[in-house]
Design an enzyme around this catalytic site. Structure first.
Site, mmCIF file in Angstrom:
data_model
loop_
_atom_site.group_PDB
_atom_site.id
_atom_site.type_symbol
_atom_site.label_atom_id
_atom_site.label_comp_id
_atom_site.label_asym_id
_atom_site.label_seq_id
_atom_site.Cartn_x
_atom_site.Cartn_y
_atom_site.Cartn_z
ATOM 1 N N HIS A 54 13.310 5.769 6.295
ATOM 2 C CA HIS A 54 11.924 5.332 6.436
ATOM 3 C C HIS A 54 11.490 4.461 5.263
ATOM 4 C CE1 HIS A 54 7.799 5.768 7.950
ATOM 5 N NE2 HIS A 54 7.437 5.817 6.689
ATOM 6 N N HIS A 102 3.822 5.780 13.794
ATOM 7 C CA HIS A 102 3.629 7.178 13.394
ATOM 8 C C HIS A 102 4.069 8.047 14.570
ATOM 9 C CE1 HIS A 102 1.308 9.704 10.296
ATOM 10 N NE2 HIS A 102 2.284 9.067 9.708
ATOM 11 N N ASP A 124 -2.813 0.447 3.877
ATOM 12 C CA ASP A 124 -1.923 -0.691 3.589
ATOM 13 C C ASP A 124 -2.724 -1.978 3.491
ATOM 14 O OD1 ASP A 124 0.609 0.315 3.296
ATOM 15 O OD2 ASP A 124 1.112 0.225 5.416
ATOM 16 N N SER A 321 -0.374 14.126 1.158
ATOM 17 C CA SER A 321 -1.823 14.276 1.373
ATOM 18 C C SER A 321 -2.427 12.890 1.542
ATOM 19 C CB SER A 321 -2.461 14.974 0.165
ATOM 20 O OG SER A 321 -2.099 16.337 0.148
ATOM 21 N N SER A 543 11.097 1.691 12.965
ATOM 22 C CA SER A 543 11.111 3.126 13.256
ATOM 23 C C SER A 543 12.388 3.462 14.003
ATOM 24 C CB SER A 543 9.891 3.488 14.099
ATOM 25 O OG SER A 543 9.976 4.841 14.511
#
Lengths: 757, 225
Positions: A54, A102, A124, A321, A543
């Site tokens: 990733h 995601h 981003d 987080s 991905s």
């Protein structure tokens, strides 16, 4: 006992769980060689994260280099490598945009997975110095009627809405596609675009010895530990939902405050460098800022505000987080930065400083737990030339003959319009705020989203994303180009000039040579296509590992195209706006139903060849649409794609409740005319006064222009075939998703007719 | 000198810039007001915009009512200051007890955003005086907690006193009692509205310009005052 650098030196042979953390034998050996000792527990965690697929792009890097060799464009201010590419749009403004995946978190915990997908891509964009102004979400699900889709889809939609709506970002479009290959592995891609004065572009480099490293935003907790290495970089097995603790939990309110606080800091010129904390959390932010600045850094971990006091140093560094940013500021500016954070109720903590040399040193109270060259984490990760092999069934798939073509009947049309991939997305889209910020000119169901950037000059942008997994499965090179071509066409249909590309490449496991062949072919196709169309790739995301129980998804490159409109008041809407317009079909229709929606919806058939790609034709069509909009010749334009001419006609009629009487041209069978998915085509509606000019424009660009009929009435009438009333069509088109996922409120309204252009 | 209309920004306000644009397009000066500042800077009217003030934690609008700026607004609203609460602003007005009833989770439990038909039921308020009685308009609605509820006696009183300002037509988007989209206080200077008139002020970006009349109405009433 904390594993310090001293201890690691003294206990060189202590066994370490590098395999469990996802590092291979040779990768672990490389870490030891870099450090000249075994890594500490914390360092090991950092390498395992930063060298994960990733973060390191270790399987894709060699293929993505092609994008860097793409078309040069004087508009490109920041290219690939930073958090997002930046494009000059004139008037002193720059735009930055990117799409990211995601996928795995959204399967495990649909609401939070999708919500934090939005949160991550928004940060981003914020990191580049821009105010985020819109989001879009290309989504893929398993079969619409599969029981698990009823769990996954409503949660994902609510999560995207819950987060994006609360940030005050209009959601101007996206995709919803159903296919069993995404069963157990839905795709949740999220796109964000931001705008800034050119002078405000921010970069991530930490420079200036003595400058202060400030952590902004939420407290750090145990949520999301292992997100990138556990969730994003491994194939799913049956215990998917058991990985729920690896999914982060979002707080959009905190993110909204973070956005406002950061923008105020940028405007005050208070930030020397900035990086968002996303996947890989603080590990990634500390290493990337120091590596980019070619400087050293000292971080004092114990200063970081924690949600749970018992957290270990490696947990603090690995935590994902949400809603956190890392800023580099001068000591003189620190008080001003802290004051702005305080005004917005955002926690801000000086956690370290930029140092001489080139070591990233992390201390935990007085113990040194990390002492590494940051570049070794950020840039020197492994690079793999993975084995590539054309799938054994590729020829068989191509040879799989299509079912016999049926007659073109009203029943067929109504079934197609109601099929899950062609029916109305109202159920999804009504859960998104599409109008907040007051600059949304076009949004779903229009071909592309159009947003105004300047109220003074009406400068604006258009944006569309597309991707067809079935086409790409049949031919990955062509499939990627078809995705690019469709997004390009969608943007051009509004009248915007396409200027840049972003992509999210969703594939199966890179350890499968057949998947790597798909990936290599798709990236080559996309790079070649971008060169032909003159639209550079400015950034994107890969991905991998989108497979469950050994079965990979259909390869799904999602391509986003950004277009520019000098004057958004001249945009072309997609629907028929009034009666009496001439309906024209631009482009050529061939017998191309391989991979089509008809073959899938009616026969669950996937085989043959996808439609042919001709990017010169796409470009010529684009020029007609752009010139037509500029000169005010087009009342409506709607691109032809999934479902072909039939779908485009139905959508154009239903948009404002204006019917049409249409005669299909002499040529292939009416069924082929209606349902073929040939590329480089667009339906336009023009007033009688402009018909000759549009015909001449098409001739000048060598684009076939066929007169189909006129708008008007309350039915779609296909001369000699059948007539379907708009209420019949609406019932078919609107009924499917509410029947599957439960009714939404109240009655649905037709959109009021767009104002005259 | 043009009228000055304040637009409050709470942490989490989202449609504040949009409300400012509506104020400007209506011909007034938009004045930004900050939640933590009790000073209303001499504005002639106030808009509480949409959004998720304080993250909508606890209950929508429940924390915002304790903001410093609200203390002054409540006080001056009782003396006649025109106040329009849109969406989250409506929720804040109910929590502040300037308006009766409450806004609860949409009955279907989804956030819903659509171009909504409304019938203007009262032109007696300072925010709706320029509409025609019974005028039908289209204004976007977008909320997750827009279901207006009140006890029957309150609802009856609102109807009897002509304080139902607008009703949903062509479908109720959130399950509101008696299709109520907006209400006013007895004096007609405080109006709460779930739909977003500030998103129907330009043909380019909205379903039309039906919403602009809320803002031109208050300007007219200020001139006449």
């Amino acid at each position: 006992m904390t594993d310090t650098v001293d201890r690691a030196t003294q206990t060189p042979d202590e066994e370490q769980p590098y395999l469990e953390l996802g590092l291979k034998d040779d990768e672990y050996a490389k870490v030891k060689a870099i450090l000249g000792r075994r890594p500490t527990q914390t360092e090991l965690a950092m390498y395992s994260i930063m060298w994960s697929e990733h973060c390191s792009y270790k399987s894709s890097k060699v293929h993505l280099r092609q994008f860097g060799d793409g078309p040069k464009n004087e508009r490109l201010l920041v290219g690939m490598g930073e958090n997002a590419g930046v494009v000059d749009v004139g008037e002193g403004l720059a735009v930055t945009f990117k799409v990211e995946s995601h996928n795995h978190p959204s399967y495990v915990e649909p609401y939070q997975g999708a919500a934090t997908g939005i949160g991550g891509i928004v940060r981003d964009i914020l990191t580049m110095g821009a105010r985020p102004i819109l989001v879009m979400d290309p989504l893929r699900f398993g079969d619409a009627d599969h029981p698990d889709t009823k769990r996954v889809l409503p949660g994902i939609v609510a999560g995207i809405g819950g987060y994006g709506n609360c940030l005050g970002l209009p959601n101007i479009g996206g995709e919803v596609v159903f296919d069993p290959s995404y069963q157990g592995n839905p795709l949740v891609n999220a796109l964000c675009l931001g705008v800034m004065p050119k002078s405000r572009i921010q970069l991530s480099a930490a420079t200036g010895v003595g400058n202060v490293v400030v952590l902004l935003g939420a407290k750090t907790g145990r949520d999301g530990i292992g997100g990138v290495s556990v969730l994003a970089s491994a194939t799913f097995d049956a215990d998917g939902p058991a990985r729920r603790p690896s999914v982060q939990v979002g707080d959009p309110f905190m993110e909204k405050l973070l956005i406002e606080a950061c923008l105020e800091m940028y405007d005050g010129g208070l930030v020397q460098g900035i990086q968002d904390l996303g996947g890989a959390g603080l590990t990634c932010a500390l290493t990337e800022t120091s590596a980019a600045g070619r400087s050293g850094m000292h971080a004092h971990l114990e200063r970081i505000p924690l949600r749970e006091a018992s957290m270990e140093p490696h947990e603090v560094l690995a935590s994902e987080s949400q809603e956190r940013m890392l800023a580099i500021v001068t000591p003189a500016d620190l008080p001003a930065v802290l004051a702005i954070a305080d005004k917005w109720g955002v926690l801000a903590t000086a956690i370290g400083e930029v140092t001489e040399g080139d070591r990233l040193v992390v201390t935990w109270h007085d113990a040194v737990v990390v002492d590494v060259p940051p570049g070794s984490l950020a840039d020197d990760g492994p690079v793999y030339q993975r084995p590539i092999e054309r799938p054994a069934d590729q020829d068989e798939l191509a040879a799989h003959a299509l079912p016999a073509y049926p007659a073109a009947t009203k029943d067929l049309l109504l079934r197609m319009v109601a099929s899950p991939n062609l029916c109305s997305r109202r159920w999804v889209v009504e859960q998104y705020d599409r109008v907040v910020m007051g600059d949304t000119v076009l949004a779903w169901p229009e071909d592309a989203g159009v947003v105004r950037l300047s109220e003074e000059t009406n400068l604006g942008i258009a944006l569309a994303t597309d991707g067809n997994g079935r086409y790409t499965r049949l031919d990955p090179y062509a499939g990627a180009q078809l995705a690019l071509a469709e997004a390009y066409r969608n943007v051009a249909a509004t009248g915007a000039i396409p200027i840049a590309v972003t992509n999210c490449l969703n594939f199966g496991s890179p350890e499968d040579p057949a998947v790597m062949w798909q990936f290599a072919e798709a990236t080559r196709g996309l790079a070649d296509g971008c060169r032909d169309l003159g639209t550079p790739v400015t950034g994107g995301n890969v991905s991998f590992y989108n497979s469950t129980a050994g079965a990979a998804i259909n390869p799904t490159p999602v391509v986003g195209v950004l277009g520019l409109l000098d004057d958004v008041t001249r945009r072309t809407p997609m629907g028929f706006t009034e009666a009496g317009l001439t309906v024209l079909l631009l482009g050529d229709t061939w017998d191309e139903l391989g991979g089509s929606e008809w073959a899938w919806a009616e026969h669950r058939h996937l085989g043959g060849r996808p439609p042919a790609v001709d990017l010169l034709c796409e470009k010529a069509l684009g020029e007609v649409l752009i010139a037509g909009a500029r000169d005010g010749l087009l009342s409506a334009a709607h691109d032809l794609s999934d479902g072909g001419l039939a779908q485009a006609l139905v959508e154009s009629c239903l948009r404002h409740g204006v019917g049409a009487r249409v005669s299909l041209p002499d040529g292939p069978a009416p069924f082929v005319e209606l349902f073929s998915e040939s590329a480089a085509r667009c339906l336009v509606a023009v007033t009688g006064a402009h018909e000759a000019a549009v015909t001449a424009l098409c001739a000048a660009h060598d684009v076939t222009c066929t007169r189909l009929g006129v708008t008007g009435g309350d039915a779609l009438e296909l001369t000699g075939l059948f007539t379907a009333t708009l209420s019949e069509l609406r019932e078919a088109y609107e009924g499917t998703l509410p029947a599957l996922f439960g009714p939404l409120a109240g009655a649905t309204r037709e959109a009021p007719a767009a104002p005259a252009l | 000198m043009p009228a000055r209309i304040g637009v409050v920004t709470f942490p989490g306000s989202l449609d504040d810039r949009d409300a400012q644009r509506a104020v400007r397009l209506a011909g007034a000066e938009a004045v930004a007001l900050w939640h933590g500042d009790a000073d209303l800077r001499g504005v002639d009217a106030v808009v509480l915009p949409g959004g998720f003030s304080y993250g909508d934690y606890l209950r929508c609008g429940a924390i915002a009512r304790f903001a410093a700026v609200m203390t002054t607004i409540v006080e001056q609203a009782r003396q006649g200051l025109p106040v329009l609460g849109i969406c989250n602003g409506f929720q804040v007005l109910c929590e502040s007890h300037l308006l009766p009833g409450a806004l609860t989770r949409n009955q279907h439990l989804h956030f819903v955003n659509r171009d909504q038909g409304l019938r203007v039921e009262s032109t007696k308020t300072v925010w709706t005086s320029e509409y025609a009685d019974g005028q039908e308009v289209v204004i976007p609605v977008k909320n997750g907690e827009g279901c207006f509820v009140a006890d029957e006696r309150t609802l009856d009183a609102l109807e009897a006193e002509g304080r139902v300002v607008a009703r949903y037509i062509g479908g109720n988007p959130n399950g509101s009692s008696r299709d109520i989209a907006g209400i006013a206080n007895a004096a007609g200077n405080v109006v709460g509205l779930m739909p977003h008139p500030e998103h129907a002020i330009e043909d380019l970006t909205g379903p039309g310009t039906d919403g602009l009349t809320f803002f031109t109405s208050v300007l007219k009433s200020l001139v006449n005052a």
